[in-house]
Design an enzyme around this catalytic site. Structure first.
Site, mmCIF file in Angstrom:
data_model
loop_
_atom_site.group_PDB
_atom_site.id
_atom_site.type_symbol
_atom_site.label_atom_id
_atom_site.label_comp_id
_atom_site.label_asym_id
_atom_site.label_seq_id
_atom_site.Cartn_x
_atom_site.Cartn_y
_atom_site.Cartn_z
ATOM 1 N N HIS A 74 30.631 35.762 26.398
ATOM 2 C CA HIS A 74 30.591 37.370 25.756
ATOM 3 C C HIS A 74 31.872 37.837 25.668
ATOM 4 O O HIS A 74 32.784 37.040 26.349
ATOM 5 C CB HIS A 74 29.410 38.103 26.423
ATOM 6 C CG HIS A 74 29.429 38.218 27.893
ATOM 7 N ND1 HIS A 74 30.670 38.870 28.344
ATOM 8 C CD2 HIS A 74 28.719 37.757 28.769
ATOM 9 C CE1 HIS A 74 30.521 38.794 29.900
ATOM 10 N NE2 HIS A 74 29.501 38.039 30.109
ATOM 11 N N GLU A 75 32.081 38.921 25.222
ATOM 12 C CA GLU A 75 33.407 39.769 25.086
ATOM 13 C C GLU A 75 33.927 39.900 26.515
ATOM 14 O O GLU A 75 35.285 39.888 26.714
ATOM 15 C CB GLU A 75 33.214 41.163 24.865
ATOM 16 C CG GLU A 75 32.704 41.239 23.106
ATOM 17 C CD GLU A 75 34.021 40.609 22.337
ATOM 18 O OE1 GLU A 75 34.958 40.897 22.581
ATOM 19 O OE2 GLU A 75 33.502 39.920 21.400
ATOM 20 N N HIS B 240 33.836 37.811 29.207
ATOM 21 C CA HIS B 240 34.814 36.499 29.284
ATOM 22 C C HIS B 240 35.986 36.362 28.449
ATOM 23 O O HIS B 240 36.916 35.991 28.962
ATOM 24 C CB HIS B 240 33.740 35.105 29.047
ATOM 25 C CG HIS B 240 32.573 34.976 29.832
ATOM 26 N ND1 HIS B 240 31.348 35.207 29.512
ATOM 27 C CD2 HIS B 240 32.360 34.933 30.990
ATOM 28 C CE1 HIS B 240 30.439 35.112 30.339
ATOM 29 N NE2 HIS B 240 30.860 34.749 31.197
ATOM 30 N N GLY C 272 36.206 38.940 36.689
ATOM 31 C CA GLY C 272 36.129 40.200 36.213
ATOM 32 C C GLY C 272 35.775 41.085 37.477
ATOM 33 O O GLY C 272 34.903 40.894 38.457
ATOM 34 N N GLN C 273 35.800 42.343 37.282
ATOM 35 C CA GLN C 273 35.362 43.539 38.127
ATOM 36 C C GLN C 273 33.923 43.561 38.301
ATOM 37 O O GLN C 273 33.331 44.219 39.081
ATOM 38 C CB GLN C 273 36.100 44.789 37.736
ATOM 39 C CG GLN C 273 35.748 45.958 38.829
ATOM 40 C CD GLN C 273 35.927 47.594 38.136
ATOM 41 O OE1 GLN C 273 36.924 47.554 37.610
ATOM 42 N NE2 GLN C 273 34.920 48.346 38.399
ATOM 43 N N SER D 18 25.819 37.512 30.749
ATOM 44 C CA SER D 18 25.251 36.297 30.226
ATOM 45 C C SER D 18 23.665 36.655 30.130
ATOM 46 O O SER D 18 22.844 36.191 29.378
ATOM 47 C CB SER D 18 25.390 35.201 30.672
ATOM 48 O OG SER D 18 26.722 34.880 30.577
HETATM 49 P P1 AMP Z 1 29.972 34.644 34.799
HETATM 50 O O1 AMP Z 1 29.982 33.426 33.625
HETATM 51 O O2 AMP Z 1 28.887 35.484 34.702
HETATM 52 O O3 AMP Z 1 30.064 33.602 36.077
HETATM 53 O O4 AMP Z 1 31.176 34.968 34.648
HETATM 54 C C1 AMP Z 1 32.575 34.753 34.602
HETATM 55 C C2 AMP Z 1 33.646 35.415 35.047
HETATM 56 O O5 AMP Z 1 33.723 36.566 33.975
HETATM 57 C C3 AMP Z 1 33.674 36.382 36.141
HETATM 58 O O6 AMP Z 1 34.805 36.722 36.790
HETATM 59 C C4 AMP Z 1 33.048 37.584 35.880
HETATM 60 O O7 AMP Z 1 33.219 38.588 36.829
HETATM 61 C C5 AMP Z 1 33.544 37.736 34.609
HETATM 62 N N1 AMP Z 1 32.772 38.997 33.781
HETATM 63 C C6 AMP Z 1 31.427 38.795 33.242
HETATM 64 N N2 AMP Z 1 30.851 39.881 32.869
HETATM 65 C C7 AMP Z 1 32.095 40.327 32.557
HETATM 66 C C8 AMP Z 1 32.187 41.819 31.919
HETATM 67 N N3 AMP Z 1 31.168 42.398 31.219
HETATM 68 N N4 AMP Z 1 33.591 42.280 31.861
HETATM 69 C C9 AMP Z 1 34.435 41.725 32.555
HETATM 70 N N5 AMP Z 1 34.275 40.539 33.088
HETATM 71 C C10 AMP Z 1 33.036 40.025 33.136
#
Ligand code: AMP
Length: 282
Positions: free
Chosen positions: A34-35, A37, A147-148, A186
């Site tokens: 998504h945005e 990532h 991501g934070q 996600s």
């Molecule tokens: P995930 O696929 O959920 O494991 O996330 C992969 C990376 O994307 C991690 O470093 C997350 O913190 C980051 N991330 C997930 N959601 C967001 C968001 N809404 N804004 C910024 N970074 C994100």
């Protein structure tokens, strides 16, 4: 854009680019992009010569009761989204490429990994740190973007990189939100219309706490109570709402001027676990 599944093959390709002086930027993800990532990829492409995105739903960070099998996967859509970004490599290993049948070595942390999300998801951060260590070893990044949104995870990775001497600069990027301030995730696709509406209470309670703190409220117990009031009205199942002092995630009684704090929340909307946070200065 190269799509590679084999760890040895991608390592060789990246090593040869690195030896030619290219800076490697890594964006680890679990896919269903998504945005949020895409914002990490955009930042990596501004700061690095070669951008590597990994897509791997890591079984080691899910407990047997959690949603590993149910976790959303859509690799076709992810690849077509990535083609429109500046990603140079996509690393898409299978579970067996990362964890051999006799795998028994893990990375653990003994303090920050045990509180907040770590308390409610025992073993979760062991799985996260292990896979990120493996990704660092396979993909040899100079910079890695997180991501934070997953604040505790980001701080643990910074700590791991420092304490295990990884020559990687960890960069934490801002939370990307929907128009109504729901943090992108996600897992949001699991939410029914009603659950999605309820889940807005999470960002609302975090925003309310930060607003009061900025206006001068110092008492952390009162700040938390204010946030909990908003959450309770929503009928979400609250796991935690905490205000901690950064960078050590210490539980304190009062906000002190000049110090950094985070408000962190985890709550369930139906079966879907959502997390969010905000960072502010006292
Ligand atoms: P995930 O696929 O959920 O494991 O996330 C992969 C990376 O994307 C991690 O470093 C997350 O913190 C980051 N991330 C997930 N959601 C967001 C968001 N809404 N804004 C910024 N970074 C994100």
């Amino acid at each position: 854009m190269f799509i590679i599944k084999n760890p040895e093959l991608i390592r060789k390709k990246i090593l040869s680019l690195k030896l030619k002086g290219n800076k490697i930027g890594l964006v680890p993800t679990m896919g269903c992009l998504h945005e949020g990532h895409l914002s990490l990829i955009a930042k990596a492409s501004k700061e690095c010569d070669v951008v590597v995105v990994s897509i791997f739903v890591n079984p080691a960070q899910f407990s047997p009761k959690e949603d590993f099998n149910r976790y959303p996967r859509d690799i076709k859509r992810d690849i077509s989204l990535l083609k429109r970004t500046k990603a140079d490599f996509v690393f898409v290993p299978d579970v067996s490429d990362i964890y051999g049948a006799d795998h028994s070595v893990y990375v653990t942390e003994d303090r920050l990994s045990l509180i907040l999300c770590g308390h409610f998801r025992p073993g979760h951060f062991r799985g996260v740190l292990t896979v990120v260590a493996k990704l660092f070893n396979i993909l040899l990044p100079d910079r890695a973007y997180f991501g934070q949104k997953d604040l505790q995870q980001a701080y643990l990775i910074i700590k791991m990189a420092k304490e295990l001497n990884y020559p990687v600069k960890v960069i934490v990027c801002p939370i990307i939100r929907e128009k109504d301030r729901l943090a992108m995730s996600s897992r949001n696709i699991y939410l029914s219309k009603e659950e999605r509406e309820k889940s807005l209470a999470i960002s609302r309670s975090i925003d309310a706490i930060m607003d009061s703190a900025r206006k001068g409220s110092k008492d952390i117990r009162k700040l938390k109570e204010q946030g909990l009031k908003i959450l309770r009205k929503s009928a979400l199942r609250i796991e935690y709402l905490e205000v901690v002092e950064l960078p050590d995630f210490c539980f304190k009684k009062n906000i002190q001027a000049g110090r950094a704090y985070a408000v962190l929340c985890a709550a369930y909307a139906g079966k879907t676990r959502l997390i969010d946070n905000g960072v502010f200065r006292g």
